[in-house]
Scaffold this active site. Structure first.
Site, PDB file in Angstrom:
ATOM      1  N   GLY A 168       0.843  -1.208   0.000  1.00 19.77           N
ATOM      2  CA  GLY A 168       0.000   0.000   0.000  1.00 19.77           C
ATOM      3  C   GLY A 168       0.868   1.244   0.000  1.00 19.77           C
ATOM      4  O   GLY A 168       0.520   2.268   0.604  1.00 19.77           O
ATOM      5  N   GLY A 178      -0.586   4.771  -0.906  1.00 16.31           N
ATOM      6  CA  GLY A 178      -1.766   5.259  -0.193  1.00 16.31           C
ATOM      7  C   GLY A 178      -1.468   6.437   0.719  1.00 16.31           C
ATOM      8  O   GLY A 178      -0.358   6.987   0.716  1.00 16.31           O
ATOM      9  N   GLN A 179      -2.461   6.811   1.517  1.00 13.86           N
ATOM     10  CA  GLN A 179      -2.356   7.997   2.374  1.00 13.86           C
ATOM     11  C   GLN A 179      -1.163   7.905   3.321  1.00 13.86           C
ATOM     12  O   GLN A 179      -0.354   8.825   3.406  1.00 13.86           O
ATOM     13  CB  GLN A 179      -3.653   8.175   3.197  1.00 13.86           C
ATOM     14  CG  GLN A 179      -3.677   9.437   4.030  1.00 13.86           C
ATOM     15  CD  GLN A 179      -4.566   9.345   5.262  1.00 13.86           C
ATOM     16  OE1 GLN A 179      -5.117   8.294   5.574  1.00 13.86           O
ATOM     17  NE2 GLN A 179      -4.695  10.450   5.964  1.00 13.86           N
ATOM     18  N   ILE A 204      -0.546  -1.636  -6.045  1.00 16.84           N
ATOM     19  CA  ILE A 204      -1.508  -2.414  -6.827  1.00 16.84           C
ATOM     20  C   ILE A 204      -1.671  -1.774  -8.200  1.00 16.84           C
ATOM     21  O   ILE A 204      -1.375  -0.584  -8.370  1.00 16.84           O
ATOM     22  CB  ILE A 204      -2.894  -2.521  -6.128  1.00 16.84           C
ATOM     23  CG1 ILE A 204      -3.407  -1.130  -5.730  1.00 16.84           C
ATOM     24  CG2 ILE A 204      -2.865  -3.484  -4.964  1.00 16.84           C
ATOM     25  CD1 ILE A 204      -4.874  -1.105  -5.343  1.00 16.84           C
ATOM     26  N   TYR A 239     -15.661  -1.472   8.620  1.00 12.28           N
ATOM     27  CA  TYR A 239     -14.287  -1.041   8.895  1.00 12.28           C
ATOM     28  C   TYR A 239     -13.860  -1.519  10.287  1.00 12.28           C
ATOM     29  O   TYR A 239     -12.795  -2.115  10.454  1.00 12.28           O
ATOM     30  CB  TYR A 239     -14.223   0.484   8.811  1.00 12.28           C
ATOM     31  CG  TYR A 239     -12.863   1.097   9.007  1.00 12.28           C
ATOM     32  CD1 TYR A 239     -11.857   0.907   8.084  1.00 12.28           C
ATOM     33  CD2 TYR A 239     -12.603   1.899  10.120  1.00 12.28           C
ATOM     34  CE1 TYR A 239     -10.611   1.487   8.252  1.00 12.28           C
ATOM     35  CE2 TYR A 239     -11.362   2.502  10.290  1.00 12.28           C
ATOM     36  CZ  TYR A 239     -10.370   2.285   9.347  1.00 12.28           C
ATOM     37  OH  TYR A 239      -9.146   2.874   9.516  1.00 12.28           O
ATOM     38  N   LYS A 292     -11.058  -4.243  11.550  1.00 10.61           N
ATOM     39  CA  LYS A 292      -9.938  -3.818  12.408  1.00 10.61           C
ATOM     40  C   LYS A 292      -9.842  -4.667  13.684  1.00 10.61           C
ATOM     41  O   LYS A 292      -8.742  -5.021  14.104  1.00 10.61           O
ATOM     42  CB  LYS A 292     -10.042  -2.327  12.743  1.00 10.61           C
ATOM     43  CG  LYS A 292      -9.736  -1.415  11.563  1.00 10.61           C
ATOM     44  CD  LYS A 292      -8.354  -1.673  10.971  1.00 10.61           C
ATOM     45  CE  LYS A 292      -8.010  -0.766   9.812  1.00 10.61           C
ATOM     46  NZ  LYS A 292      -6.755  -1.186   9.127  1.00 10.61           N
ATOM     47  N   ILE A 298      -5.677  10.606  10.713  1.00 14.28           N
ATOM     48  CA  ILE A 298      -4.323  11.054  10.362  1.00 14.28           C
ATOM     49  C   ILE A 298      -4.438  12.259   9.429  1.00 14.28           C
ATOM     50  O   ILE A 298      -5.137  12.217   8.420  1.00 14.28           O
ATOM     51  CB  ILE A 298      -3.531   9.936   9.641  1.00 14.28           C
ATOM     52  CG1 ILE A 298      -3.505   8.644  10.487  1.00 14.28           C
ATOM     53  CG2 ILE A 298      -2.117  10.402   9.321  1.00 14.28           C
ATOM     54  CD1 ILE A 298      -2.753   8.745  11.774  1.00 14.28           C
TER      55      ILE A 298
HETATM   56  N1  SER Z   1      -9.158   7.784   9.443  1.00 14.60           N
HETATM   57  C1  SER Z   1      -9.952   6.591   9.531  1.00 14.60           C
HETATM   58  C2  SER Z   1     -11.301   6.814   8.956  1.00 14.60           C
HETATM   59  O1  SER Z   1     -11.842   7.861   9.160  1.00 14.60           O
HETATM   60  C3  SER Z   1     -10.080   6.144  10.947  1.00 14.60           C
HETATM   61  O2  SER Z   1      -9.000   5.380  11.341  1.00 14.60           O
HETATM   62  O3  SER Z   1     -11.825   5.936   8.352  1.00 14.60           O
END
Ligand code: SER
Length: 316
Positions: free
Chosen positions: A8, A11-12, A35, A143, A147, A173
């Site tokens: 990844g 990614g961010q 990817i 999500y 996790k 983040i």
């Molecule tokens: N930044 C993530 C989200 O908002 C949370 O971990 O999905």
């Protein structure tokens, strides 16, 4: 010398983590795994090796790990919370089937593995203020389900097979480089872009909704210092609460107005984002990370705001 694979890498978090790891360990020792359709570009492409490394393809992962004699994997493949809610099956396929492939390859090749968890691993029944390290985790988002499963499966591989798995529960983040896509905490990034472009900001999250957040340099430090921590000090593994600040939309708005006094914000609450945000903690207790791996953030809201605005102004 470490040989690292970042899955990844475009990614961010991956795009900045890969560059930080290359600075520390040397460009040649950090493979940018991507990817199809998200190939590394610019500095990321030129500063070290890159490989196609789709988590859903176990054979490809095993080949890359073998070819580069990888000993540490940062597995950042995931869909963020809002996207995962709309594509639950894909979220599971990437987050959990993909993690399974990563852990199997790591078991066979003897790699350490970092796979982030999130504040999204908590839910409405979790204590919301100073959320403890060990507490109720019953999220109702896909999500969150992926996790919590990430944490459990990673712990399982550590206990059962001795794989060196480690993780942090990232808060929102905030970065001035790669924008996030489809997260609940994205508003706290988007608001800076509006402020710097001289536009009014329409906030999708209700005033009074507090969430933990962190500036990217601290997030990179959290991940790397955990992977470098002395294993004999680790009581926990997957994953550590880490936070740098907690604010609601009014808090970040006020911080930005100290730097951009005529900036304006209004509200148009997004029901899905709001329901997710309301189920997450207001503030995390990260004392276990502070005690077990010397976690300490460098940026609070004001310091981050000054830096964000300065960097975005220079770039936009
Ligand atoms: N930044 C993530 C989200 O908002 C949370 O971990 O999905």
């Amino acid at each position: 010398m470490k040989k690292i694979l970042v899955i990844g890498a475009t990614g961010q978090i991956g795009s900045e983590l890969t560059m930080e790891l290359r600075q520390r360990y040397g460009g040649a020792n950090v493979v940018a795994g991507y990817i199809q359709g998200a190939e590394p570009k610019g500095e990321l492409r030129e500063s070290g090796p890159m490989e196609l490394a789709d988590v859903t393809d176990a054979n490809v992962l095993a080949q890359v790990v073998k070819a580069h004699q990888i000993d540490t994997i940062y597995n950042l493949a995931a869909l963020l919370s809002v996207v995962a809610e709309n594509k639950p099956k894909l979220a599971w396929k990437i987050g959990i089937d993909g993690l399974w492939n990563v852990l199997e390859v790591a078991r066979e090749a003897g790699c350490a593995v970092f796979t982030p968890s999130s504040i999204g691993s908590f839910g409405a029944s979790t204590p919301h203020v100073m959320t403890p390290q060990d507490t109720v985790q019953r999220p109702r988002t896909m999500y969150g389900v992926t996790k919590v499963t990430t944490e459990l499966l990673s712990d399982y591989y550590s206990l059962k097979y001795g794989v060196d798995t480690r993780s942090v529960r990232f808060p929102g983040i905030i970065s001035n480089v790669t924008p996030p896509g489809g997260g609940t905490t994205d508003y706290a990034v988007d608001i800076y872009y509006s402020a710097v472009r001289g536009e009014d900001f329409v906030c999708p999250i209700q005033a009074g909704t507090y969430m933990d957040m962190m500036y990217m340099p601290d997030a990179l430090h959290a991940a790397i210092s955990l992977m470098e921590a002395d294993p004999t000090r680790l009581i926990h593994r997957n994953g550590f609460n880490v936070t740098a600040m907690s604010f609601d939309p009014e808090g970040i708005y006020a911080a930005i107005r100290k730097v951009v006094p005529d900036f304006k914000m209004s509200y148009q609450v997004d029901p899905l984002k709001q329901s997710i945000a309301s189920s997450w903690p207001d503030s995390l207790d990260d004392s276990c990370a502070r005690n077990e791996c010397d976690w300490k953030p460098q940026y609070d809201l004001d310091k981050m705001t000054v830096d964000m605005i300065e960097k975005l102004k220079a770039r936009l």
